[in-house]
Structures are given as structure tokens and as C-alpha cells.
Design an enzyme around this catalytic site. Structure first.
Site, mmCIF file in Angstrom:
data_model
loop_
_atom_site.group_PDB
_atom_site.id
_atom_site.type_symbol
_atom_site.label_atom_id
_atom_site.label_comp_id
_atom_site.label_asym_id
_atom_site.label_seq_id
_atom_site.Cartn_x
_atom_site.Cartn_y
_atom_site.Cartn_z
ATOM 1 N N GLU A 178 0.799 -1.232 0.000
ATOM 2 C CA GLU A 178 0.000 0.000 0.000
ATOM 3 C C GLU A 178 0.833 1.285 0.000
ATOM 4 O OE1 GLU A 178 -3.375 -2.408 0.002
ATOM 5 O OE2 GLU A 178 -1.511 -2.753 1.053
ATOM 6 N N TYR A 180 3.461 2.040 2.002
ATOM 7 C CA TYR A 180 4.067 2.420 3.281
ATOM 8 C C TYR A 180 5.581 2.170 3.242
ATOM 9 C CZ TYR A 180 -0.680 2.972 5.081
ATOM 10 O OH TYR A 180 -1.967 3.394 5.280
ATOM 11 N N ARG A 228 2.401 -8.736 4.403
ATOM 12 C CA ARG A 228 1.513 -8.127 3.399
ATOM 13 C C ARG A 228 2.373 -7.689 2.223
ATOM 14 N NH1 ARG A 228 -3.608 -5.532 4.093
ATOM 15 N NH2 ARG A 228 -4.471 -5.239 2.004
ATOM 16 N N HIS A 266 -1.529 3.877 -1.947
ATOM 17 C CA HIS A 266 -2.592 4.836 -1.658
ATOM 18 C C HIS A 266 -2.629 5.975 -2.679
ATOM 19 C CE1 HIS A 266 -4.070 2.973 1.869
ATOM 20 N NE2 HIS A 266 -3.006 3.188 2.619
ATOM 21 N N GLN A 353 -17.537 5.603 3.334
ATOM 22 C CA GLN A 353 -17.965 6.866 3.936
ATOM 23 C C GLN A 353 -17.732 6.941 5.441
ATOM 24 O OE1 GLN A 353 -21.865 8.280 2.707
ATOM 25 N NE2 GLN A 353 -21.643 7.267 0.733
#
Length: 733
Positions: A178, A180, A228, A266, A353
């Protein structure tokens, strides 16, 4: 040997992890930032009871292996200021309540703590990275780690894992995807180093491999280590497949127990977890790795129902399936699946949301369809005292009305729902027809199932008057009648060209090829999305075409191209759309923080013309007459006539409250929820939360009480550091 589950045999097959134990099923509850993983200013103890309650509920719900939200191995690794960190014994003591509550709730459930170093993604001035390359979504240029600091960081990971074991966790997940810190070391995009951790790929991958080795040495053989692995970066200058396979093999050799699939950074331009992404959109990536390593592989992203997970396992695409947000939507998803109660699953709709959007604002996470998630402390659903049981009428069967009715009846109240429409769902019946929002059918199915099971009396096709409710002797009446579209005072607004969003989405009005949409909020964007795509009869997230999605966003399904990126291929739009707003600035600025960019990108790809800072002069046979204000001189404007076949109004709503005053005059306790309380931009999250919270304590409340979610204190901390960053950069808010 135990008999196979008759509903989902592969999903409920045990998984032997060798010395690290046995998992009771193939379901991994994936990591999510929730805001419950609290940290402290000076690294002392903090109360993690709320976090313990959250995981205990999911353990009771049947999860085989759960992973917590990210916990930093040192201060530089914070996701945000004073976020969760585990680097000393005092912090370790705080985590014992989490593991104790989890194991007490389900002794056969296992829980792992995710070790996450945010690197340049850290929202704080202490952020570090392999090189001083600022993230496009970050606030600060990170400090470049020296070689000695890199080795210190590796030892910090090992120390963190050791403390996690001492705290009672069954394992750790090392977050290597992701975008990081670990990902940042792996690719030339962010690693410009020239020491032993930079240059050739073998050097760049040294960092994660040494971390896994150090962690395994620190925790011994009887501890789960999940890694991961970013198998598809989806950013320029990311890893290629051969590098990913090499790293996977090295990670396995270093002592990893399970490799979990990571998809996209991201900052990637490809959406990977939102509603419009097809279910199990990336299980093919994990499948490609299956023949490369011998340890179990877990696949992830947009797996929200058991039949989707079962198919993945049955076809050999993975050994395990990760579902994260589905456990927010329904903590009992595994038990319900095991018992064949699939229609009772409150399905995650991938809206972001209340989960990710909250996280990025520093607000405690929750779930649009399940407000109890992460709020097990402040939203407690208990049976009503028999002496306080009420006869309640709910007028309106939209999200707010359905949520109230389900919770109130669950608690023991006698509930009758009235709606003049012929089906449950209210505004969700319009949302579900928007391309990419097919999952909204699932929420309607869930409430329909639960209201029937609980014995709620439902009267559809019924327009009820205040006198009817008074005559029937209801103790309380819930006004959940929603909203009506606002008609702006534009000359010619009654012209035949003009339609409301309800005409288009619910009443299926014919719409021409050239269209102007007035209003660029969520409804305006939805209408534009609806109009640029061909008519669809999809009624489930299962029916969304994976190949079309991958082509549209430019993803290489063979994963042969570095980073998996191709040139997007977009079908021509069905119509010529102009989306307009009165305000200056970016259109759609008020959309969800983690989904708004997807909606804007979609419409840009379909050549939707977006114009802000306009005033609407009139509508006539020639079309829509507008004036566009000059950005430099607001007193100046340019007039323009949009030659359109239709003008669609998405210019706000007004609440429907006509029942309220006569009911109050008759002495009936009357409450407003959802759009009837606050019209504004339609907000299903607020509507469901409000309905649920009112139902949780209506007998002890009075009309006028406020029912809102406790958002936590993280937002204020992030706001403080945002101001700090802006002042340092000379940015004036």
C-alpha cells in the site's frame, strides 16, 4: 475428521500453519485503521478496552484469524500524531486487554497485530523514508534514514513483534504494501539510496527480508508472521512481477507463515476497494503467485459475501480469503455463512464513507450500514424494559426508517412501517441504479429480510395521514419521510426540457443526448454517472464486469507490465453532459475523501464538461443560459447558452415534515430522522446512524434530543498538525 460445512465447504476447512497452530477456517479479518488503536503522547499506557470489545465481537462472530489496525514500531512510524505505537513494556501492557477479551470471547480465534511504519505517508513532521521524496498525498517531506537508522528500524520491528507476543497476540502482520515504508524501500520511485539498501533490487529488498528474519528470531517458531506483499503496485516505477516473486520466495525463506496480498499504493490512480470495483477484482493476482511459494497465500479486496470467497478457494486462486470492511458491516458474517443464513448478512457496500473517510479525517471509524461498528461503547443495543415497550409508527421506509424499525423491533418495541411507495428502500432505490452502486441492492435485501424475520408490520402503497396515526393509538411516530427535490428560482424552470433527478433515476424519464446537470454534489455526480453509461440491468455486485473494469482503468491482467499499469481504454459516453455548480472551486469537493477522486476521474474520462462559478439566467427553447464569473474579477462574467435537450435539477432538497405539526398538536411524541430532520445533501450514513441511535433509547428520550456519533479526538489532533504544516509552508487557510 470433521464433516465439511454443507454451505461453504472450502471456506470452513481448517488450515494447518505448522508450529504456529491451526486456523479453524480460511477467513482472515483484514487490517483496518479504526481509531481504536490509540496511542499516547509519551508512549505510556492507554485504555484499549474499546478495541478489545470490537475484536471480541468479531471473534464471537466466527473469524478464524484477525489482524488489528496498524501499530507503529517507533515514533517515526506513526500514521498520524500520537497514533498507536508499540515499542516499550508500558504500551505492551495496554494491549493485553485486547488479546484477553478476544480469546475469552472465542478461544479458538486467533488475533495478529499489524506492524505498520507509515514512512513518507505519515501525517506528522517526524516522517522518515528511504529518500527525501515527498508523497503526493502527504504533508511533509520525509527525513532520509541513514544506514544506521535503517538497521535501528529493523530492530524496532523485531522489538515490536516481541512485545506483541508478550501482550498475548498470536501473531503479527508486517505491512509491506500500500505504499508504506517497506514498499518505499522496494521501488526506484521512492528509493534513491546508494548504500546496501538502495540501487539494485536485491539491495532494495534487503530491508523487508531482514525485517522478517529479525522478527522470526525474536518471536520463535510458534508465532504467526503474516507478510503483506504488494503484488500489484499500480504506480509508475513500481515493482515488476519477477521482483515480486523473488521477494515472496525470500520472505518465505526468512520465516514467514502466511503471505497476504496487497494491491495498489494509496497514491495509485486505479480504484481498488470502492463500490464500483468488481467483487474479488484482484484474486487473479494471488492466483499467479500460488505456484511460486509453498506457504499459504491470502487474497483480498472487495470480497464481501461468502459465495464469492468460496469460489476463490474452490478454483484454487488462494488458500485464504481476507475480508476487512465486511466485518464492520456485520461482525457475525462468518457465523451466518457457516449456518447458511446468507440473506441475514449485512453486506459491506464498499462506500468508504464511515470507515476510510473517517480514518483520513482522524475520526473514529464506523460503517454506513452498521453504526455499531467501532462504537460498541457508545451505541449499545439492549432489550427494552417490558414496562417501557412502545407501539411505534415509522412513516417512511428509506435508510433511516428501515434502520430505526429493525433496531426498535429487535429491542422489543411494536413497530409498524408505512410508505407510499411499493417497495422498501427509499432513496437507495435510486442509488442502486447508478453504475458502480449495484451493491446498494444488498442493503435493501438485508433490511427486507430482517424486518420480515423480526415481525415488523409493513404497509406499502400506503399514504398515511396524521389523523390515521392518532386514531391507531401510537405512542410515538417516527417521521422518516425523507425529502423532495428543491426547485431553484430560475426563469423558465417549468420548461418541458427540465427534469428533476427523481424523474431520471426513479421515474425513468426519457433523456436526450445533450444534457446540463444543475448541481455538482453527490446527486449531481450520480446523475451524470448514470447518463454517460449505457442502461444497465445489473442487480448485484457479482454482475459487474471485471475485464471491462480492468480495461477502463488500465490494469494489466497478465501482470507482465511493470506496476501492472496500461493505458486506460474508455468507451465513448452515451451523452454529452455538462455538470454545473454555483460555487467556485473544484466540482465534487464535498464528495467522500477516498471516493470523490474516483467519481471525478470517471466523469473526466467520459468527457463530462465541468463548470463552476456560474449563475443560471434562464431556460428556454435555446437551452440553458448561464453566466460564468471571471476568476480574477468576480464582477465580470461571460454569458453562454448551453444547447441542451434537457436540464436536470440536482440543486438540493427540502425536508418533508407535513405530518409533524398535526401530530404534535394531538399530543403524540414525534421524532424526525434522516432527510426529514436534515435535508442538505442526502446522507445515508447519517440517516442510518440517527435511526439506529434513536431506536436504541427512544423510551428514555424526548423529542429534540440529539442522536449523533461520537467521532473521537483524533480529528482535533490532525487539525492541529495540518495547521502546523500550513503555517510552516506559508499556506493560508
Amino acid at each position: 475428521m470433521a464433516a465439511a460445512n454443507s454451505h461453504f465447504p472450502k471456506l470452513f476447512q481448517k488450515l494447518d500453519l505448522g508450529k504456529a497452530g491451526v486456523l479453524k477456517n480460511r477467513v482472515l479479518m483484514g487490517s483496518m485503521h479504526s481509531g481504536l488503536e490509540k496511542g499516547t503522547v509519551f508512549g505510556g499506557q492507554t485504555d484499549l478496552t474499546s478495541m478489545g470489545k470490537f475484536f471480541a465481537a468479531r471473534a464471537s462472530g466466527g473469524a478464524g484469524l484477525m489482524v488489528t489496525g496498524g501499530v507503529a514500531p517507533n515514533r517515526a512510524g506513526w500514521v498520524s500524531p500520537f497514533a498507536a505505537k508499540l515499542s516499550n513494556t508500558s504500551e505492551m501492557e495496554s494491549h493485553k486487554v485486547v488479546t484477553q477479551m478476544t480469546h475469552e470471547a472465542a478461544p479458538d480465534a486467533k488475533i495478529a497485530m499489524q506492524i505498520l511504519h507509515s514512512g513518507r505517508y505519515g501525517y506528522h513532521p517526524l516522517a522518515v523514508a528511504p529518500s527525501p521524496v515527498k508523497s503526493p498525498i502527504g504533508w511533509f517531506t520525509p527525513h532520509e534514514l541513514s544506514t544506521s537508522e535503517v538497521y535501528k528500524t529493523i530492530s524496532d520491528y523485531a522489538n515490536c513483534a516481541s512485545l506483541a507476543k508478550e501482550a498475548g497476540y498470536d501473531g503479527v502482520e508486517i505491512m509491506g504494501s500500500e505504499g508504506y515504508l517497506i514498499n518505499q524501500f522496494l521501488v526506484e520511485r521512492t528509493n534513491k539510496r546508494r548504500d546496501e539498501f538502495g540501487g539494485e533490487y536485491e539491495n532494495r529488498m534487503r530491508f523487508p527480508v531482514e525485517i522478517v528474519k529479525a522478527v522470526r528470531e525474536a518471536v520463535g517458531e510458534d508465532f504467526i508472521i503474516i507478510y503483506r506483499l504488494s503484488m500489484l503496485d499500480l504506480v509508475d516505477q513500481g515493482s515488476d512481477w519477477n521482483e515480486i516473486v523473488l521477494l515472496a520466495k525470500q520472505i518465505e525463506a526468512a520465516g514467514c507463515t502466511i503471505i497476504n496480498t496487497g494491491i495498489g499504493w494509496h497514491e495509485a490512480r486505479v480504484p481498488t476497494i470502492v463500490t464500483s470495483v468488481p467483487r474479488a477484482a484482484f484474486s487473479w493476482v494471488t492466483e499467479k503467485m500460488m505456484s511460486e511459494v509453498d506457504i499459504p497465500l491470502c487474497t483480498t479486496n472487495r470480497i464481501n459475501m461468502p459465495h464469492t470467497a468460496e469460489k476463490i478457494l474452490e478454483t484454487g486462486q488462494a488458500d485464504m480469503v481476507s475480508m476487512a470492511r465486511p466485518f464492520l458491516a456485520d461482525p457475525e458474517i462468518v457465523n451466518k455463512s457457516e449456518q447458511g443464513r446468507v440473506d441475514e448478512i449485512n453486506t459491506c457496500i464498499g462506500c468508504n464513507q464511515a470507515c476510510l473517510d473517517h480514518t483520513f479525517k482522524g475520526i473514529t471509524a464506523s460503517c454506513l450500514v452498521n453504526p455499531e461498528a467501532c462504537h460498541e461503547d457508545d451505541l449499545v443495543i439492549t432489550p427494552v424494559d417490558p414496562g417501557k415497550k412502545q407501539k411505534i409508527a415509522v412513516v417512511g421506509a428509506g435508510p433511516a426508517g428501515m434502520a430505526f424499525s429493525k433496531t426498535a423491533r429487535e429491542r422489543g418495541h411494536d413497530v409498524t412501517v408505512f410508505d407510499q411507495a411499493g417497495e422498501l428502500g427509499g432513496q437507495f432505490n435510486m442509488a442502486k441504479v447508478i453504475p458502480g452502486k449495484e451493491e446498494f441492492y444488498e442493503t435493501i435485501r438485508y433490511f427486507k429480510t430482517m424486518l420480515s424475520k423480526l415481525g415488523v408490520t409493513i404497509k406499502l402503497n400506503t399514504r398515511v395521514e396524521a389523523s390515521d396515526l392518532v386514531e391507531q393509538g401510537f405512542d410515538s411516530v417516527i417521521i422518516a419521510t425523507g425529502v423532495s427535490p428543491r426547485t431553484p428560482p430560475i426563469p423558465g424552470v417549468d420548461h418541458p426540457k427540465v427534469l428533476s433527478y427523481i424523474d431520471v433515476l426513479r421515474n425513468k424519464a426519457e433523456v436526450g443526448k445533450k444534457v446540463a446537470v444543475i448541481g455538482a454534489g453527490g446527486i449531481g455526480f450520480d446523475v451524470a454517472e448514470f447518463l454517460v453509461h449505457p442502461k444497465s440491468d445489473k442487480t448485484s455486485g457479482d454482475e459487474v464486469d471485471l475485464d471491462e473494469y480492468l480495461k477502463e482503468w488500465g490494469v494489466d491482467k497478465s501482470n507482465e507490465v511493470r506496476s501492472g499499469l496500461l493505458e486506460p481504454k474508455v468507451h465513448p459516453a452515451e451523452r454529452e453532459i455538462t455538470l454545473l455548480q454555483r460555487k467556485s472551486g473544484k466540482l465534487g469537493a464535498g464528495l467522500g475523501k477516498t471516493t470523490g477522486w474516483v467519481h471525478r476521474a470517471n466523469l473526466v474520462k467520459m468527457n463530462v464538461n465541468m463548470i463552476g462559478n456560474v449563475s443560471y439566467d434562464k431556460i428556454d427553447d435555446s437551452g440553458l443560459h448561464i453566466s460564468i464569473k471571471d476568476k480574477k474579477d468576480p464582477k465580470k462574467s461571460t454569458k453562454q447558452v448551453l444547447d441542451v435537450d434537457n436540464v436536470i435539477l440536482c440543486a438540493g432538497q427540502t425536508p418533508l415534515r407535513e405530518l409533524e405539526e398535526p401530530l404534535k398538536a394531538a399530543g403524540v411524541n414525534t421524532w424526525r430522522i434522516g432527510g426529514a430532520e436534515e435535508a442538505g445533501e442526502l446522507d445515508a450514513k447519517k440517516a442510518i446512524d440517527m435511526g439506529t441511535r434513536l431506536a436504541a433509547r427512544i423510551e428514555d428520550s424526548k423529542p429534540g434530543d440529539v442522536f449523533t456519533m461520537d467521532i473521537g479526538s483524533g480529528a482535533k489532533v490532525i487539525e492541529f498538525f495540518r495547521d502546523f504544516r500550513n503555517k510552516k509552508a506559508g499556506i493560508n487557510n
